[in-house]
Each structure stands twice: as C-alpha cells, then as structure tokens.
Design an enzyme around this catalytic site. Structure first.
Site, PDB file in Angstrom:
ATOM      1  N   HIS A  45       0.874  -1.178   0.000  1.00 21.69           N
ATOM      2  CA  HIS A  45       0.000   0.000   0.000  1.00 21.69           C
ATOM      3  C   HIS A  45       0.914   1.232   0.000  1.00 21.69           C
ATOM      4  O   HIS A  45       1.999   1.192   0.586  1.00 21.69           O
ATOM      5  CB  HIS A  45      -0.801   0.165   1.279  1.00 21.69           C
ATOM      6  CG  HIS A  45      -1.667  -0.966   1.730  1.00 21.69           C
ATOM      7  ND1 HIS A  45      -1.210  -2.068   2.389  1.00 21.69           N
ATOM      8  CD2 HIS A  45      -3.013  -1.104   1.655  1.00 21.69           C
ATOM      9  CE1 HIS A  45      -2.230  -2.850   2.702  1.00 21.69           C
ATOM     10  NE2 HIS A  45      -3.335  -2.295   2.266  1.00 21.69           N
ATOM     11  N   ASP A  55       2.191   1.957   3.524  1.00 22.87           N
ATOM     12  CA  ASP A  55       3.249   1.134   4.156  1.00 22.87           C
ATOM     13  C   ASP A  55       4.626   1.573   3.728  1.00 22.87           C
ATOM     14  O   ASP A  55       5.606   1.170   4.339  1.00 22.87           O
ATOM     15  CB  ASP A  55       3.238  -0.354   3.761  1.00 22.87           C
ATOM     16  CG  ASP A  55       1.921  -0.904   3.356  1.00 22.87           C
ATOM     17  OD1 ASP A  55       0.980  -0.664   4.094  1.00 22.87           O
ATOM     18  OD2 ASP A  55       1.862  -1.589   2.316  1.00 22.87           O
TER      19      ASP A  55
HETATM   20  C1  GLC Z   1      -5.267  -4.667   4.642  1.00 19.51           C
HETATM   21  C2  GLC Z   1      -6.173  -5.862   4.838  1.00 19.51           C
HETATM   22  C3  GLC Z   1      -5.749  -6.964   3.917  1.00 19.51           C
HETATM   23  C4  GLC Z   1      -5.725  -6.473   2.509  1.00 19.51           C
HETATM   24  C5  GLC Z   1      -4.807  -5.309   2.389  1.00 19.51           C
HETATM   25  C6  GLC Z   1      -4.848  -4.744   1.020  1.00 19.51           C
HETATM   26  O1  GLC Z   1      -4.009  -4.915   5.135  1.00 19.51           O
HETATM   27  O2  GLC Z   1      -6.160  -6.311   6.166  1.00 19.51           O
HETATM   28  O3  GLC Z   1      -6.585  -8.075   4.019  1.00 19.51           O
HETATM   29  O4  GLC Z   1      -5.289  -7.494   1.682  1.00 19.51           O
HETATM   30  O5  GLC Z   1      -5.168  -4.304   3.300  1.00 19.51           O
HETATM   31  O6  GLC Z   1      -5.646  -3.624   0.932  1.00 19.51           O
END
Ligand code: GLC
Ligand code: MN
Length: 434
Positions: free
Chosen positions: A98, A101
């Site tokens: 993401h 992160d």
């Molecule tokens: C979060 C959710 C996870 C998902 C990820 C991607 O970490 O807990 O299940 O795959 O986001 O958005």
C-alpha cells in the site's frame, strides 16, 4: 542500507537441511506443466512484514527494527532497501504494498504522491537487481482518521475526491512498476450503524468509484487486473464487499463483472462463514477468480489474526480449486500474514515465510496429483452423468417449458431413486493425497 538481514544467507531448496531452507518448495520442479514458482507466484506483503510493529488491542510495539518509526523519508528508504534484502534471502518472486506502508504521508496530496514516486524509484532499481516483481499495488483508504466514515462511501464528497487522487497516484505507480494487478480492499466501505447510513447511496457511490478506476486503467494502458478483496466485517460492522457472491452481485449491478476480478483471502472467507475452497470454487464458477491472500485465522479467537498458513490439507483443497480453474494468470499467492508479536527476530520473519512456502508447495503438489489421477473428478462427473443424456439437456434449452417437462415426467412415470453421495469415501480418497 539497514544490514538487518545481512547475517542470513539466501535460502535454497534442501529437504535435509537443519537450518533455514525450503524443504518442499523447489521453484524449478515442474507441477502440471509449469515451474512450481510459476504455479504458486508467491508474494511478500510489505505492510505486515515491514510496517507492522507488533501491536495488538492491549499493547503496542514489540518489534524493534532499525527503520521504525519510519516517519521520515530517510527511514522509509532504509525500510524499502531492507525489504528488498529480505526478498533476496527468500528469492521472492513478488511483493505487494500500500502507499501507506512504504512512505510517510506528506503535508498535502501532492507531497504524498511525490514521496510515493521517490520510494518507487528505489523499488524500480531494486526490482531490476533482485528480479522480484510487483504482484499488486493498492491504496490504504482505511488507517487515517479521514477515512473513519468510509472511503468512496464516505458521506463527505471531499473524501471521495481525496480517495480518487490517492488511488490515481497508486495506480500510476503500480503501472510504472509493471504491477500485475491492482487491489481495492474496502476496509471502511460499510457501516458502523444503519441509523446514520444511506445504504443505497453508499453503494451507488462505491459503484461509480470503481467505474472511474476501471476507465482510468484503460486510459493509461494498465494491462493488469483490477481486483476487489471481499471481507464481511472488521473494521466495520458490515462491509459491502461481504463475500464472493455479494461482490459478484455488486459488479453485475454496476456493469463491471467483465472488468473486475477478486482477490480472495483465506481468513476473510472464514469470517464470512465459508470455507476458502468454497469462495474459490464460486469465483471460478462465476468467472471472476483473480488472486489469493494466503493466511489463516485462529479457530478460537474468531477475529482476523492473519497468521501464516500451516495446514497442508486445507491449503491443498484451495490449490485444487485454483488448478481446476486453470491456475493463476495475473494473480498469485500473497502472504497477507503476520508474525506473532513475540516473534521478534529477523530469523522469525524468514522462517515464517519459508515455512509458508513449504506448506503451499506441499498443498500444490497434493492438489496436482489429485487432479492428474482424476479420481475425485471422475466421481464428480459420474454423479452428474445423467445430464449428458439428450432429454436432460433439452430441459435446460430455450423452448423447454415447465408444463412440457411436467407432462413428460408424468408420461414416463418417473420415480427417481436416491444414490449415495459417497462423502466419506471421497474424504478418504483426499486423505490419501494430503
Ligand atoms: C489490509 C487488509 C488486507 C488487505 C490489504 C490490502 O491490510 O487487512 O486483508 O489485503 O489491506 O488492501
Ligand atoms: Mn488481504
């Protein structure tokens, strides 16, 4: 460089090794006509392995990593490099991330985007060096308090627009890094209480948002799949992307069933009251299977503990459905799994992934053998054999009528005789493979 993984040599396949090694995962072994690595397409989840600090609802950080708290670009860069050092140790084929992160948020949307692009520069260089590809990118539209009432489903249109800008930036970066998919997980797309929620409007906004994403994907020539990840609840009381069936209905309603596929997570399937293999079989039957998040939940705690998989029979049934559907195309096996908070060491992170690779490899091999032997499928075909007869097929064709079928049934004096479903015999058969 953090040097955090320096003491750990890259892992190789060695069934008799004492220390860290792959004991079942042999990337080059052929399974159903493909290298095992290409069947499984493993990915490391950046957020759990490099972002998560070991907290739970009763206590905070337990992990000490040189890049924490990762709130400056310098630390974020150190973390990006440490992650790729780790991918090298595992020889990881893919990773997933993401925006949230990998970079600290900037003071504005523009600054956040620039920071993401700067981290992507590092990713680009290190991807070329290590050969690790991007399975999928995604935007975190759930952690910051601005998303507390939803992302695309927020009652405030400013949040919808903010999310559009965020997803555009993430899709651009995913495209630049040759990502094979782009995922949307709607952690806040649902409600806490119906008393303040316009459910119909929220669904329409979410449908429109997804259409905008799909249109933009085509505009920039992104060839990867757009994937929705179902989850029934947690963090919300009720999430709109509840499970595979619900998401398929949603996609159909907004005309997106041929544009969007699904990323199916083991733990989310269980929370929805299904088995993982049920969700996979249904996605295949509906033509929307995309990718998987592999993990498991604790059967006592009842919440999303995101543990590394360690149950070969369960994993085998999942890969059985995947192989039966023809295997992965753009998708893969993303370890959306985190360590337990007492697993403090660098070695723990490596061992968790190595063990998970092995569990999946054993599951895959069992599933492939089961398919190749064809005994389970032969039994399934035999059960439906009556449908090969012309009179049976005709009932399903256009022109058949309820009254016509009724007349024929009466004329034939039908008296169908029950036959055994042979469940225990089939379970015994499966147990011979796993
Ligand atoms: C979060 C959710 C996870 C998902 C990820 C991607 O970490 O807990 O299940 O795959 O986001 O958005
Ligand atoms: Mn997931």
């Amino acid at each position: 460089m953090s040097g955090y993984f320096d003491a750990i040599a890259p892992l190789s396949y060695d069934p008799d090794a004492d220390g860290l090694a792959f004991r079942a995962y042999d990337p080059d072994e052929m399974v159903m006509g493909k290298r095992m690595a290409d069947q499984l397409r493993f990915a490391v989840a950046f957020w759990h392995s490099f972002g998560w600090e070991g907290g739970d609802p009763f206590g905070g950080q337990t992990f000490e990593r040189p890049w924490f708290p990762a709130n400056t670009m310098e630390l974020a860069e150190m973390r990006a490099n440490a992650a790729f050092d780790f991918f090298k140790v595992l020889r990881a084929p893919f990773f997933c991330f993401h925006d949230h992160d990998v970079r600290p948020e900037g003071a504005s949307l523009g600054e956040s985007r620039d920071r993401l692009e700067r981290i992507a520069d590092i990713f680009e260089t290190r991807m070329a060096e290590t050969g690790t590809g991007l399975l999928w990118g995604t935007a975190n539209l759930f952690t910051n308090r601005r998303f507390m009432a939803g992302a695309a489903t927020n009652p405030d249109p400013e949040v919808f627009a903010y999310c559009a800008a965020t997803v555009k930036a993430c899709l651009d970066v995913t495209h630049r890094l040759n990502g094979e998919n782009y995922v949307l997980w709607g952690g806040r797309e649902g409600y806490e209480t119906l008393l303040n929620t316009d459910l119909g409007a929220e669904l329409d906004h979410m449908g429109r948002f997804l259409s905008l994403v799909v249109e933009y994907k085509h505009k920039i020539g992104f060839k990867g799949a757009i994937l929705i990840e179902p989850k029934p609840q947690e963090p919300t009381k009720h999430q709109y992307d509840y499970d595979v069936a619900t998401v398929f209905g949603f996609l159909q309603r907004y005309g997106l069933e041929n544009e969007v596929k699904l990323n199916i997570e083991q733990g989310h399937a269980i929370l929805a009251g299904h088995s993982f293999e049920h969700e996979l079989a249904l996605a295949n039957a509906l033509g929307v299977f995309g990718s998987i998040d592999m993990n498991r939940n604790d059967y006592q705690s009842g919440w999303d503990t995101d543990q590394f998989p360690n149950n070969v029979p369960e994993v085998a049934l999942a890969y059985y459905e995947i192989l039966k559907g023809g295997g992965f195309t753009t998708g893969g096996t993303n370890f959306d799994s985190k360590l337990r908070r007492q697993s403090l060491d660098a070695e723990d992170l490596v061992a968790a992934h190595a063990g998970a690779f092995d569990v999946c490899a054993r599951g895959l091999k069992a599933a492939a053998k089961m398919l190749e032997d064809d005994r389970l499928e032969a039994a399934r075909r035999a059960r439906y054999a009556g449908w090969n007869e012309p009179w049976a097929k005709a009932m399903l064709e256009k022109g058949a009528t309820l009254e016509g079928i009724a007349a024929e049934a009466e004329a034939k004096g039908l008296d169908p005789q029950p036959v055994s479903g042979r469940q225990e015999r089939l379970e015994n058969l499966v147990n011979r493979y796993v």
